[in-house]
Write an enzyme that holds these catalytic residues in place. Structure first.
Site, PDB file in Angstrom:
ATOM      1  N   ARG A   1      23.742 -59.333  -6.150  1.00 44.44           N
ATOM      2  CA  ARG A   1      23.524 -58.017  -6.786  1.00 44.44           C
ATOM      3  C   ARG A   1      22.929 -57.005  -5.804  1.00 44.44           C
ATOM      4  O   ARG A   1      22.066 -56.192  -6.168  1.00 44.44           O
ATOM      5  CB  ARG A   1      22.599 -58.145  -8.003  1.00 44.44           C
ATOM      6  CG  ARG A   1      23.119 -59.015  -9.116  1.00 44.44           C
ATOM      7  CD  ARG A   1      24.350 -58.436  -9.801  1.00 44.44           C
ATOM      8  NE  ARG A   1      24.766 -59.298 -10.875  1.00 44.44           N
ATOM      9  CZ  ARG A   1      25.583 -60.348 -10.732  1.00 44.44           C
ATOM     10  NH1 ARG A   1      26.114 -60.626  -9.549  1.00 44.44           N
ATOM     11  NH2 ARG A   1      25.901 -61.094 -11.761  1.00 44.44           N
TER      12      ARG A   1
ATOM     13  N   SER B   1      23.230 -57.077 -18.352  1.00 42.28           N
ATOM     14  CA  SER B   1      22.009 -57.825 -18.007  1.00 42.28           C
ATOM     15  C   SER B   1      20.955 -56.850 -17.494  1.00 42.28           C
ATOM     16  O   SER B   1      21.210 -56.108 -16.546  1.00 42.28           O
ATOM     17  CB  SER B   1      22.298 -58.837 -16.898  1.00 42.28           C
ATOM     18  OG  SER B   1      23.302 -59.704 -17.328  1.00 42.28           O
TER      19      SER B   1
ATOM     20  N   GLU C   1      17.670 -54.917 -13.183  1.00 37.87           N
ATOM     21  CA  GLU C   1      18.960 -54.865 -12.463  1.00 37.87           C
ATOM     22  C   GLU C   1      19.550 -53.451 -12.364  1.00 37.87           C
ATOM     23  O   GLU C   1      19.962 -53.038 -11.276  1.00 37.87           O
ATOM     24  CB  GLU C   1      19.972 -55.816 -13.120  1.00 37.87           C
ATOM     25  CG  GLU C   1      21.253 -55.902 -12.321  1.00 37.87           C
ATOM     26  CD  GLU C   1      22.342 -56.733 -12.982  1.00 37.87           C
ATOM     27  OE1 GLU C   1      22.133 -57.932 -13.185  1.00 37.87           O
ATOM     28  OE2 GLU C   1      23.401 -56.165 -13.279  1.00 37.87           O
TER      29      GLU C   1
HETATM   30  C1  LIG Z   1      28.132 -55.004 -21.210  1.00 34.53           C
HETATM   31  C2  LIG Z   1      27.918 -55.001 -19.720  1.00 34.53           C
HETATM   32  C3  LIG Z   1      28.222 -56.143 -18.993  1.00 34.53           C
HETATM   33  C4  LIG Z   1      28.033 -56.161 -17.609  1.00 34.53           C
HETATM   34  N1  LIG Z   1      28.355 -57.311 -16.929  1.00 34.53           N
HETATM   35  C5  LIG Z   1      28.169 -57.372 -15.589  1.00 34.53           C
HETATM   36  C6  LIG Z   1      28.502 -58.557 -14.875  1.00 34.53           C
HETATM   37  O1  LIG Z   1      28.966 -59.553 -15.444  1.00 34.53           O
HETATM   38  N2  LIG Z   1      28.273 -58.575 -13.542  1.00 34.53           N
HETATM   39  C7  LIG Z   1      27.790 -57.476 -12.872  1.00 34.53           C
HETATM   40  O2  LIG Z   1      27.619 -57.569 -11.641  1.00 34.53           O
HETATM   41  N3  LIG Z   1      27.477 -56.327 -13.521  1.00 34.53           N
HETATM   42  C8  LIG Z   1      27.657 -56.253 -14.863  1.00 34.53           C
HETATM   43  N4  LIG Z   1      27.345 -55.096 -15.538  1.00 34.53           N
HETATM   44  C9  LIG Z   1      26.800 -53.931 -14.790  1.00 34.53           C
HETATM   45  C10 LIG Z   1      27.869 -52.839 -14.461  1.00 34.53           C
HETATM   46  O3  LIG Z   1      29.013 -53.023 -15.224  1.00 34.53           O
HETATM   47  C11 LIG Z   1      28.254 -52.858 -12.976  1.00 34.53           C
HETATM   48  O4  LIG Z   1      27.129 -52.717 -12.158  1.00 34.53           O
HETATM   49  C12 LIG Z   1      29.262 -51.729 -12.635  1.00 34.53           C
HETATM   50  O5  LIG Z   1      29.737 -51.905 -11.325  1.00 34.53           O
HETATM   51  C13 LIG Z   1      28.671 -50.335 -12.800  1.00 34.53           C
HETATM   52  O6  LIG Z   1      29.718 -49.397 -12.702  1.00 34.53           O
HETATM   53  P1  LIG Z   1      29.515 -47.911 -13.173  1.00 34.53           P
HETATM   54  O7  LIG Z   1      30.718 -47.125 -12.768  1.00 34.53           O
HETATM   55  O8  LIG Z   1      29.183 -47.864 -14.615  1.00 34.53           O
HETATM   56  O9  LIG Z   1      28.267 -47.511 -12.285  1.00 34.53           O
HETATM   57  P2  LIG Z   1      27.100 -46.447 -12.593  1.00 34.53           P
HETATM   58  O10 LIG Z   1      26.144 -47.028 -13.561  1.00 34.53           O
HETATM   59  O11 LIG Z   1      27.697 -45.140 -12.907  1.00 34.53           O
HETATM   60  O12 LIG Z   1      26.416 -46.387 -11.176  1.00 34.53           O
HETATM   61  C14 LIG Z   1      25.627 -47.453 -10.706  1.00 34.53           C
HETATM   62  C15 LIG Z   1      24.958 -47.042  -9.394  1.00 34.53           C
HETATM   63  O13 LIG Z   1      25.955 -46.824  -8.407  1.00 34.53           O
HETATM   64  C16 LIG Z   1      25.960 -45.460  -7.967  1.00 34.53           C
HETATM   65  N5  LIG Z   1      27.377 -45.071  -7.840  1.00 34.53           N
HETATM   66  C17 LIG Z   1      28.335 -45.157  -8.791  1.00 34.53           C
HETATM   67  N6  LIG Z   1      29.519 -44.805  -8.279  1.00 34.53           N
HETATM   68  C18 LIG Z   1      29.299 -44.476  -6.984  1.00 34.53           C
HETATM   69  C19 LIG Z   1      30.132 -44.039  -5.918  1.00 34.53           C
HETATM   70  N7  LIG Z   1      31.449 -43.835  -6.078  1.00 34.53           N
HETATM   71  N8  LIG Z   1      29.561 -43.804  -4.708  1.00 34.53           N
HETATM   72  C20 LIG Z   1      28.235 -43.997  -4.510  1.00 34.53           C
HETATM   73  N9  LIG Z   1      27.396 -44.403  -5.475  1.00 34.53           N
HETATM   74  C21 LIG Z   1      27.928 -44.643  -6.702  1.00 34.53           C
HETATM   75  C22 LIG Z   1      25.224 -44.667  -9.027  1.00 34.53           C
HETATM   76  O14 LIG Z   1      24.617 -43.510  -8.474  1.00 34.53           O
HETATM   77  C23 LIG Z   1      24.204 -45.713  -9.491  1.00 34.53           C
HETATM   78  O15 LIG Z   1      23.124 -45.782  -8.589  1.00 34.53           O
HETATM   79  C24 LIG Z   1      27.526 -55.023 -16.935  1.00 34.53           C
HETATM   80  C25 LIG Z   1      27.228 -53.866 -17.670  1.00 34.53           C
HETATM   81  C26 LIG Z   1      27.428 -53.839 -19.048  1.00 34.53           C
HETATM   82  C27 LIG Z   1      27.126 -52.598 -19.825  1.00 34.53           C
END
Ligand SMILES: Cc1cc2nc3c(=O)[nH]c(=O)nc-3n(C[C@H](O)[C@H](O)[C@H](O)COP(=O)(O)OP(=O)(O)OC[C@H]3O[C@@H](n4cnc5c(N)ncnc54)[C@H](O)[C@@H]3O)c2cc1C
Length: 339
Positions: A170, A240, A335
């Site tokens: 992570r 998580s 996380e």
């Molecule tokens: C129901 C649920 C289940 C999940 N299961 C998992 C799992 O099994 N495993 C896991 O690892 N994670 C899991 N996650 C966490 C999440 O899905 C991941 O971390 C995902 O990659 C986040 O994507 P996002 O576009 O929503 O990111 P955001 O929440 O929009 O961004 C996350 C971070 O990245 C930065 N960011 C986003 N895009 C960019 C970009 N293009 N350039 C630079 N910085 C950027 C943002 O500024 C922020 O700091 C889960 C979340 C939920 C809600």
């Protein structure tokens, strides 16, 4: 300061639909970019107007604890291109605004192996390398060959090799030395054209059928996740909420003698404990503080059904952390990214 019209800036924008916890925070400005040219213009505008920048994908790994007094850039760069193909693998350039799960589904339809265990993880492709998303024995670092980004200060387009991304559990360079210094524009991913399934995770092996295939593994992952995790579209959550903590071997032994059912796995640095088990055993399932609650089936998931503030979400998280220190002498790390 003149607003560049092509950025379609929204002032005082509601971010409730840009974070899966449904926190009702606001941004001074919001822009949605669908090209690197627009992205660069947005960064330039923020620089000239002296505005802080926050990049948001789907906001599924983000807690907004207050209004954001700056420019939120929502990334919608699209496109999946084949950059190299041999008999055994295909290498793709996937734009950062593609939906991660839709990309996984696309790879499965094409019969390309490597990301099926990562099905149904919410979010956009551009966020996947940031915390090196992982599930069911696979991490995205296993398939990433390079990450392309725009440097937020120089606006130069850069490419980082897998090694240089410093991926860990992570974690990556984008959460450390390059934290808030980049906007990821595309991820280069290599997938196998020959069968290569990862069934190390026992529950997945059980559910994938007697003769597991790419499709049956993908279906099994979707089934298990749908049963275990609340859908953020129905119940606001960020997945998580805590990382699995790593403790020393001595600490693990001490805890194991006190709590014989403790779940822990040996790692290079000691023992990784199941954070969900610690929280569950501490009696937190379904407990609520100020309208924010621990999910009744999944102790690792904090839910926000009444769209309470990010501060309320963090108050519940802090109460859980304190309890876990008191009972197990273990510090849980949150996380999602807190803003
Ligand atoms: C129901 C649920 C289940 C999940 N299961 C998992 C799992 O099994 N495993 C896991 O690892 N994670 C899991 N996650 C966490 C999440 O899905 C991941 O971390 C995902 O990659 C986040 O994507 P996002 O576009 O929503 O990111 P955001 O929440 O929009 O961004 C996350 C971070 O990245 C930065 N960011 C986003 N895009 C960019 C970009 N293009 N350039 C630079 N910085 C950027 C943002 O500024 C922020 O700091 C889960 C979340 C939920 C809600």
């Amino acid at each position: 300061m003149q607003f560049p019209a092509e950025l379609g800036l929204q002032a005082d924008a509601d971010l409730r639909h840009y974070n899966t916890l449904g926190v009702p925070a606001r941004a001074r400005y919001l822009t949605v970019v669908n090209s690197t040219t627009l992205l660069t213009q947005a960064l330039q505008f923020a620089h000239e107007a002296n505005l802080a920048v926050l990049v948001l994908g789907q906001g599924s790994n983000t807690v907004l604890t207050r209004d954001f007094d700056g420019l939120v850039i929502h990334n919608q760069l699209r496109g999946v291109d084949v950059i190299q193909e041999t008999d055994s693998y295909v290498e793709l350039r996937v734009a950062a605004g593609e939906n991660w799960h839709q990309f996984v589904s696309f790879a499965v339809t094409k019969h390309w192996y490597g990301v099926e265990n990562l099905a149904l993880i919410p979010g956009l492709v551009g966020a996947a390398p940031i915390q090196n998303i992982g599930a069911y024995g696979v991490e995205v670092k296993d398939v990433i060959t390079a990450v392309e980004y725009v440097d937020r200060t120089t606006l130069a387009i850069q490419t980082l090799s897998n090694d240089a991304c410093q991926f860990a559990y992570r974690d990556s360079v984008f959460k450390n030395a390059l934290c808030d210094a980049t906007v990821i524009t595309a991820v280069q991913i290599r997938l196998n054209k020959r069968a290569a399934l990862n069934l190390d995770y026992p529950a997945l092996a059980d559910q994938a059928g007697k003769q597991p295939s790419l499709e049956s593994v993908f279906d099994a992952v979707c089934r298990i996740r749908t049963q275990k995790l609340p859908d953020p579209a129905a119940i606001p959550n960020a997945g998580s909420f805590f990382k699995n903590p790593v403790v020393t071997t001595e600490h693990h032994q001490r805890l194991k003698s006190q709590f014989p059912d403790l779940i822990g796995f040996a790692t290079d640095d000691g023992y990784k404990l199941a954070a969900g088990w610690l929280i569950d055993q501490a009696g937190w399932k379904n407990k609520e503080i100020s309208g924010v609650r621990v999910h009744r089936q999944q102790a690792l998931v904090v839910i926000n059904p009444s769209n309470r503030s990010g501060a309320d979400v963090m108050a519940l998280a802090a109460a859980i952390q304190q309890d876990i220190v008191r009972i197990y002498d273990v510090q849980l790390e949150v996380e999602p990214r807190i803003y």
